[in-house]
Structure formats: C-alpha cells, structure tokens
Design a protein around this motif. Structure first.
Motif, PDB file in Angstrom:
ATOM      1  N   VAL A 163      37.546 -29.590 -50.751  1.00  0.00           N
ATOM      2  CA  VAL A 163      36.122 -29.382 -51.006  1.00  0.00           C
ATOM      3  C   VAL A 163      35.294 -30.596 -50.594  1.00  0.00           C
ATOM      4  CG1 VAL A 163      34.398 -28.910 -52.780  1.00  0.00           C
ATOM      5  CG2 VAL A 163      36.624 -27.758 -52.857  1.00  0.00           C
ATOM      6  N   ALA A 164      35.762 -31.784 -50.933  1.00  0.00           N
ATOM      7  CA  ALA A 164      34.996 -32.983 -50.597  1.00  0.00           C
ATOM      8  C   ALA A 164      34.863 -33.151 -49.087  1.00  0.00           C
ATOM      9  CB  ALA A 164      35.669 -34.216 -51.212  1.00  0.00           C
ATOM     10  N   ALA A 165      35.933 -32.861 -48.353  1.00  0.00           N
ATOM     11  CA  ALA A 165      35.889 -32.977 -46.893  1.00  0.00           C
ATOM     12  C   ALA A 165      34.931 -31.959 -46.292  1.00  0.00           C
ATOM     13  CB  ALA A 165      37.290 -32.799 -46.308  1.00  0.00           C
ATOM     14  N   ILE A 166      34.937 -30.752 -46.830  1.00  0.00           N
ATOM     15  CA  ILE A 166      34.045 -29.708 -46.320  1.00  0.00           C
ATOM     16  C   ILE A 166      32.590 -30.078 -46.572  1.00  0.00           C
ATOM     17  CG2 ILE A 166      33.346 -27.300 -46.616  1.00  0.00           C
ATOM     18  CD1 ILE A 166      36.315 -26.683 -47.194  1.00  0.00           C
ATOM     19  N   ASP A 167      32.296 -30.577 -47.769  1.00  0.00           N
ATOM     20  CA  ASP A 167      30.925 -31.011 -48.066  1.00  0.00           C
ATOM     21  C   ASP A 167      30.502 -32.152 -47.143  1.00  0.00           C
ATOM     22  OD1 ASP A 167      30.377 -29.125 -49.960  1.00  0.00           O
ATOM     23  OD2 ASP A 167      30.770 -30.427 -51.688  1.00  0.00           O
ATOM     24  N   ALA A 168      31.440 -33.032 -46.827  1.00  0.00           N
ATOM     25  CA  ALA A 168      31.121 -34.139 -45.913  1.00  0.00           C
ATOM     26  C   ALA A 168      30.784 -33.616 -44.523  1.00  0.00           C
ATOM     27  CB  ALA A 168      32.296 -35.116 -45.841  1.00  0.00           C
ATOM     28  N   LEU A 169      31.528 -32.619 -44.061  1.00  0.00           N
ATOM     29  CA  LEU A 169      31.238 -32.017 -42.759  1.00  0.00           C
ATOM     30  C   LEU A 169      29.872 -31.331 -42.775  1.00  0.00           C
ATOM     31  CD1 LEU A 169      34.720 -30.484 -41.943  1.00  0.00           C
ATOM     32  CD2 LEU A 169      33.609 -32.347 -40.700  1.00  0.00           C
ATOM     33  N   ARG A 170      29.589 -30.614 -43.835  1.00  0.00           N
ATOM     34  CA  ARG A 170      28.296 -29.938 -43.946  1.00  0.00           C
ATOM     35  C   ARG A 170      27.152 -30.952 -43.935  1.00  0.00           C
ATOM     36  NH1 ARG A 170      30.134 -25.828 -48.867  1.00  0.00           N
ATOM     37  NH2 ARG A 170      31.113 -24.238 -47.552  1.00  0.00           N
ATOM     38  N   LEU A 171      27.315 -32.037 -44.692  1.00  0.00           N
ATOM     39  CA  LEU A 171      26.271 -33.057 -44.731  1.00  0.00           C
ATOM     40  C   LEU A 171      26.112 -33.716 -43.364  1.00  0.00           C
ATOM     41  CD1 LEU A 171      24.208 -34.631 -46.349  1.00  0.00           C
ATOM     42  CD2 LEU A 171      26.025 -36.207 -47.043  1.00  0.00           C
ATOM     43  N   GLN A 172      27.215 -33.897 -42.641  1.00  0.00           N
ATOM     44  CA  GLN A 172      27.115 -34.477 -41.301  1.00  0.00           C
ATOM     45  C   GLN A 172      26.250 -33.612 -40.403  1.00  0.00           C
ATOM     46  OE1 GLN A 172      30.852 -35.408 -39.348  1.00  0.00           O
ATOM     47  NE2 GLN A 172      29.879 -35.469 -37.327  1.00  0.00           N
ATOM     48  N   VAL A 173      26.410 -32.294 -40.493  1.00  0.00           N
ATOM     49  CA  VAL A 173      25.597 -31.382 -39.691  1.00  0.00           C
ATOM     50  C   VAL A 173      24.125 -31.501 -40.087  1.00  0.00           C
ATOM     51  CG1 VAL A 173      25.122 -28.948 -39.193  1.00  0.00           C
ATOM     52  CG2 VAL A 173      27.476 -29.782 -39.214  1.00  0.00           C
ATOM     53  N   VAL A 174      23.844 -31.582 -41.371  1.00  0.00           N
ATOM     54  CA  VAL A 174      22.460 -31.733 -41.840  1.00  0.00           C
ATOM     55  C   VAL A 174      21.851 -33.028 -41.304  1.00  0.00           C
ATOM     56  CG1 VAL A 174      21.017 -32.080 -43.879  1.00  0.00           C
ATOM     57  CG2 VAL A 174      22.806 -30.329 -43.912  1.00  0.00           C
ATOM     58  N   VAL A 175      22.601 -34.113 -41.394  1.00  0.00           N
ATOM     59  CA  VAL A 175      22.103 -35.409 -40.930  1.00  0.00           C
ATOM     60  C   VAL A 175      21.871 -35.395 -39.424  1.00  0.00           C
ATOM     61  CG1 VAL A 175      22.701 -37.842 -40.635  1.00  0.00           C
ATOM     62  CG2 VAL A 175      23.117 -36.717 -42.831  1.00  0.00           C
ATOM     63  N   ASP A 176      22.856 -34.878 -38.668  1.00  0.00           N
ATOM     64  CA  ASP A 176      22.736 -34.880 -37.210  1.00  0.00           C
ATOM     65  C   ASP A 176      21.588 -33.995 -36.743  1.00  0.00           C
ATOM     66  OD1 ASP A 176      24.852 -36.592 -37.098  1.00  0.00           O
ATOM     67  OD2 ASP A 176      26.322 -35.113 -36.432  1.00  0.00           O
ATOM     68  N   ALA A 177      21.376 -32.862 -37.423  1.00  0.00           N
ATOM     69  CA  ALA A 177      20.258 -31.986 -37.063  1.00  0.00           C
ATOM     70  C   ALA A 177      18.931 -32.684 -37.311  1.00  0.00           C
ATOM     71  CB  ALA A 177      20.338 -30.679 -37.850  1.00  0.00           C
ATOM     72  N   ALA A 178      18.811 -33.338 -38.457  1.00  0.00           N
ATOM     73  CA  ALA A 178      17.564 -34.049 -38.766  1.00  0.00           C
ATOM     74  C   ALA A 178      17.338 -35.198 -37.790  1.00  0.00           C
ATOM     75  CB  ALA A 178      17.608 -34.564 -40.203  1.00  0.00           C
ATOM     76  N   ALA A 179      18.393 -35.933 -37.475  1.00  0.00           N
ATOM     77  CA  ALA A 179      18.267 -37.057 -36.551  1.00  0.00           C
ATOM     78  C   ALA A 179      17.841 -36.604 -35.164  1.00  0.00           C
ATOM     79  CB  ALA A 179      19.586 -37.819 -36.476  1.00  0.00           C
ATOM     80  N   ALA A 180      18.243 -35.388 -34.788  1.00  0.00           N
ATOM     81  CA  ALA A 180      17.905 -34.850 -33.468  1.00  0.00           C
ATOM     82  C   ALA A 180      16.550 -34.155 -33.450  1.00  0.00           C
ATOM     83  CB  ALA A 180      18.992 -33.875 -33.014  1.00  0.00           C
ATOM     84  N   GLY A 181      15.864 -34.106 -34.594  1.00  0.00           N
ATOM     85  CA  GLY A 181      14.555 -33.462 -34.647  1.00  0.00           C
ATOM     86  C   GLY A 181      14.612 -31.955 -34.718  1.00  0.00           C
ATOM     87  N   LEU A 182      15.744 -31.406 -35.157  1.00  0.00           N
ATOM     88  CA  LEU A 182      15.893 -29.954 -35.271  1.00  0.00           C
ATOM     89  C   LEU A 182      15.460 -29.477 -36.654  1.00  0.00           C
ATOM     90  CD1 LEU A 182      19.441 -29.638 -33.642  1.00  0.00           C
ATOM     91  CD2 LEU A 182      17.229 -29.211 -32.542  1.00  0.00           C
TER      92      LEU A 182
END
Length: 279
Positions: A163-182
């Motif tokens: 669960v912790a690894a999956i949440d980390a992957l999900r948060l990475q997607v959120v961060v990368d999307a925000a950083a890219a202006g999406l």
C-alpha cells in the motif's frame, strides 16, 4: 487549471464500457456518469477490435446528449484506432500505454485531419511512461495523465498489498503532473465494484492525494465518484467567502472567517473548488 486549458474541468466520473458491446454503450450513455469512455483496448478481445471500431463510428455519429463521449485508444495500434475517430472526434481521448512518442504520432494525426481541439488523458502504464510525464506534457492536446494501475504495478513487479509503495507511485504522478503544468490527474478505478463502501473510502483518499477525476468499470461506482469528488455546500460557501474577503482587501493579505491567512495559494484553491462545483 492550466494555461493550456484555462477553462477545462475534466469529468469527475469516466465510465468504461467495452467497444464491442453496443448494448452496454447505449446503457452507459444513459448513466449518471460525466463521461462514457468506449474502450477499444483491454476490454475488447483481439477478434472483436474491428467490430468495436465500427461501434465507435456509429456511436459518434449519433445525436449528442447525456454524458460526454470519450474513447480509449491503444498506443500500440494507434493508426487503426484513430481511423474510427476521423469522421467525428469525441469529447476526449484516453491514450492507453501513453509515451511521448505515441503522443507525437497523435498530434501529427490531429494536425493532418484538421480536427477541433479535444483534451487527451495519457494513461501511464509502465516505468518508461512514468518517467516521461514531463516530456509528454509538451504535446499540445495533453490535458493530464492518469494511471493504468494494474498494468503499471505488474510492470514494476509491485504487489497490490504494498500500500505504501502504491501511494508513493500515485503521489509521484500527482507531483509530476503539477510540475508539468497539467490538470490534476485521473485516478485509477477499482475492479471490486461490489464493495462500494471501500470504493468510497479509496476515492476520498485519492481526492486527498490530489486526484480530481476517477474511472469506473461499473455504473454502481459512478454515484460514489460524483458524490465524493463534488465539493459540498460548506466547501462552496467557504470558497465564496475567501474570494469575497480577498476582493474586499483589494487582493491584499487578509484572513478567512476562522482567522487563517488568505494568500494567493488559498485563493487558487478556492477558485478550483468553485470550478469543480460548477459554481
């Protein structure tokens, strides 16, 4: 909201229906989903792909009404899937197996066909796609990304119990999307459509993590998504109050009704809340 799509609010709920089942396409089009996504990918057997593309052509040619019409296409057979969209582009496209190279091919097709602009959501389904979110954001029609979580976890060899690894992957997607202006990314669905209490809990957790839309595989999941992802009356009232106080202060620093500081970040959050609520 991003500069690229300043007025766009993505559907809260995106209901997948298999493209080879015209009866389910019709049923989905009468559902409470914000968007029906006719699937040309995983839910359609290889032997039925041609039939599914024919169903999409006929569906898109019908008079519009009800939920938005989206189509999920496959980067591995992009040309064949795009051929079913040429006559009438849907309201949006989900690109499975999304990579920067596939988006470049999609953009070339868009320019060649001279079609109206529509948002694309790129589904990240492997490690390479996860690393390419920044590069993918260069595609003009990409509004945001989503997670094809079953495929992604299988590719990464990550267990569903991690669960912790999956949440980390999900948060990475959120961060990368925000950083890219999406826009905020689209959350993965759950294949357990019978346990709606658990689905409500995970949808709330995904909202807290930064997702603002979610896919569904069964109509019963749709009301849960719509309920959780729609700001409540108290949230809307608080957002209106923040903006009113900010305006009264001449867009300078002020406080909310609880005495908390209102700065530009708080104002952006209030505006997003109202956009999601349609207020």
């Amino acid at each position: 909201m991003t500069a690229r799509w300043p007025e766009l609010v993505l559907p809260r709920s995106l209901l997948y229906v298999p493209g080879n089942r015209s009866d389910l396409v019709a049923k989905g089009s009468r559902s409470a989903a914000d968007a029906v996504v006719v699937d040309l990918e995983d839910s359609v057997p290889s032997s039925d792909k041609t039939q599914a593309r024919d169903v999409v052509r006929r569906w898109l040619a019908e008079p519009s009404g009800g939920p938005q019409r989206w189509v999920r296409i496959n980067a591995a057979v992009l040309d064949e899937d795009l051929a079913s969209l040429a006559a009438q582009v849907p309201d949006g496209i989900l690109l499975a197996g999304c990579r920067a190279a596939g988006l470049e091919r999609l953009e070339s097709w868009w320019a060649r066909e001279s079609l109206p602009d529509r948002p694309v959501v790129g589904l990240v389904e492997d490690a390479a796609g996860l690393r390419e979110i920044g590069a993918m954001a260069q595609a003009p029609h990409l509004a945001t990304v989503g997670i094809g979580e079953v495929d992604l976890l299988a590719h990464l060899r990550v267990s569903r119990s991690a669960v912790a690894a999956i949440d980390a992957l999900r948060l990475q997607v959120v961060v990368d999307a925000a950083a890219a202006g999406l826009l905020a990314p689209v959350a993965p669905t759950s294949t357990d459509f019978r346990d709606l209490d658990a689905f409500r809990t995970t949808t709330r957790a995904l909202l807290d993590l930064g997702f603002r839309s979610r896919t569904a595989i069964h109509p019963a999941q749709v009301p849960v998504i719509n309920e959780v992802l729609t700001p409540g009356d108290d949230e809307v009232a608080a957002a209106h109050d923040v903006l009113a106080r900010f305006e009264q202060a001449g867009e300078g620093v002020t406080t909310d009704r609880d005495g908390h500081l209102i700065d530009l970040a708080v104002v952006r959050g209030a505006r997003e809340t109202l956009a999601r609520a349609g207020a």
